[in-house]
Design a protein around this motif. Structure first.
Motif, PDB file in Angstrom:
ATOM      1  N   SER A   1       6.337   6.902  -4.001  1.00 44.94           N
ATOM      2  CA  SER A   1       6.735   5.580  -3.558  1.00 44.94           C
ATOM      3  C   SER A   1       7.139   4.812  -4.797  1.00 44.94           C
ATOM      4  O   SER A   1       6.419   4.826  -5.794  1.00 44.94           O
ATOM      5  CB  SER A   1       5.561   4.898  -2.858  1.00 44.94           C
ATOM      6  OG  SER A   1       5.871   3.554  -2.562  1.00 44.94           O
TER       7      SER A   1
ATOM      8  N   THR B   1      11.609  10.991   4.416  1.00 42.55           N
ATOM      9  CA  THR B   1      11.192   9.624   4.105  1.00 42.55           C
ATOM     10  C   THR B   1      10.498   9.027   5.319  1.00 42.55           C
ATOM     11  O   THR B   1      10.991   9.157   6.440  1.00 42.55           O
ATOM     12  CB  THR B   1      12.403   8.752   3.722  1.00 42.55           C
ATOM     13  OG1 THR B   1      13.013   9.304   2.559  1.00 42.55           O
ATOM     14  CG2 THR B   1      11.993   7.321   3.437  1.00 42.55           C
TER      15      THR B   1
ATOM     16  N   SER C   1       8.870   1.034  -6.242  1.00 43.71           N
ATOM     17  CA  SER C   1       9.195  -0.340  -5.883  1.00 43.71           C
ATOM     18  C   SER C   1       9.423  -1.165  -7.139  1.00 43.71           C
ATOM     19  O   SER C   1       8.612  -1.111  -8.068  1.00 43.71           O
ATOM     20  CB  SER C   1       8.045  -0.944  -5.075  1.00 43.71           C
ATOM     21  OG  SER C   1       8.340  -2.263  -4.696  1.00 43.71           O
TER      22      SER C   1
ATOM     23  N   VAL D   1      14.700   0.214  -2.609  1.00 45.97           N
ATOM     24  CA  VAL D   1      14.129   1.454  -2.088  1.00 45.97           C
ATOM     25  C   VAL D   1      15.240   2.331  -1.511  1.00 45.97           C
ATOM     26  O   VAL D   1      15.252   3.553  -1.712  1.00 45.97           O
ATOM     27  CB  VAL D   1      13.028   1.161  -1.051  1.00 45.97           C
ATOM     28  CG1 VAL D   1      12.585   2.435  -0.336  1.00 45.97           C
ATOM     29  CG2 VAL D   1      11.833   0.479  -1.719  1.00 45.97           C
TER      30      VAL D   1
ATOM     31  N   MET E   1       6.083   4.819   4.136  1.00 47.04           N
ATOM     32  CA  MET E   1       5.336   4.594   2.903  1.00 47.04           C
ATOM     33  C   MET E   1       5.779   5.460   1.727  1.00 47.04           C
ATOM     34  O   MET E   1       5.635   5.048   0.582  1.00 47.04           O
ATOM     35  CB  MET E   1       3.839   4.850   3.150  1.00 47.04           C
ATOM     36  CG  MET E   1       3.204   3.890   4.134  1.00 47.04           C
ATOM     37  SD  MET E   1       3.114   2.210   3.519  1.00 47.04           S
ATOM     38  CE  MET E   1       1.954   2.387   2.199  1.00 47.04           C
ATOM     39  N   PHE E   2       6.259   6.662   1.986  1.00 44.50           N
ATOM     40  CA  PHE E   2       6.568   7.608   0.916  1.00 44.50           C
ATOM     41  C   PHE E   2       7.834   8.393   1.221  1.00 44.50           C
ATOM     42  O   PHE E   2       8.218   8.562   2.378  1.00 44.50           O
ATOM     43  CB  PHE E   2       5.429   8.624   0.726  1.00 44.50           C
ATOM     44  CG  PHE E   2       4.213   8.046   0.083  1.00 44.50           C
ATOM     45  CD1 PHE E   2       4.089   8.008  -1.299  1.00 44.50           C
ATOM     46  CD2 PHE E   2       3.177   7.541   0.847  1.00 44.50           C
ATOM     47  CE1 PHE E   2       2.963   7.471  -1.899  1.00 44.50           C
ATOM     48  CE2 PHE E   2       2.048   6.998   0.259  1.00 44.50           C
ATOM     49  CZ  PHE E   2       1.940   6.968  -1.119  1.00 44.50           C
TER      50      PHE E   2
END
Length: 97
Positions: free
Chosen positions: A6, A36, A8, A20, A39-40
């Motif tokens: 992840s 995807t 950001s 993202v 969250m990840f």
């Protein structure tokens, strides 16, 4: 190996969707198996190629930011391929029992 990560940017405001998306675009254009979710992003391949994609994704997400946060988890199992789908299939098989 499978890497879930992840990324950001920090200090660019509350919404990070555009940054993202830039990172996910790098992953998708890599040609490596990937997935995807909320969250990840997970990516599968050899160590050097996966880490190169992660590095480029971090760079893409960080455009215009002075700082970037990266969370990374790796499953390193030499000789295993198609882990992104086979691991989920194993869980689904147990759920079906």
């Amino acid at each position: 190996m499978i890497v879930a990560f992840s990324v950001s940017p920090m200090g660019t405001g509350e919404s990070v969707g555009e940054a993202v998306a830039a990172a996910v675009r790098v992953v998708r254009e890599s040609g490596l198996p990937n997935h995807t979710d909320a969250m990840f992003t997970s990516i599968e391949g050899e160590w050097d190629e996966v880490m190169d994609v992660v590095k480029r994704a971090v760079e893409a997400a960080g455009v215009g930011a002075g700082r970037v946060s990266l969370v990374l988890k790796a499953d390193i199992r030499p000789g295993v391929t198609d882990g992104l789908t086979s691991k989920v299939a194993t869980v689904e098989r147990f759920l079906a029992d």
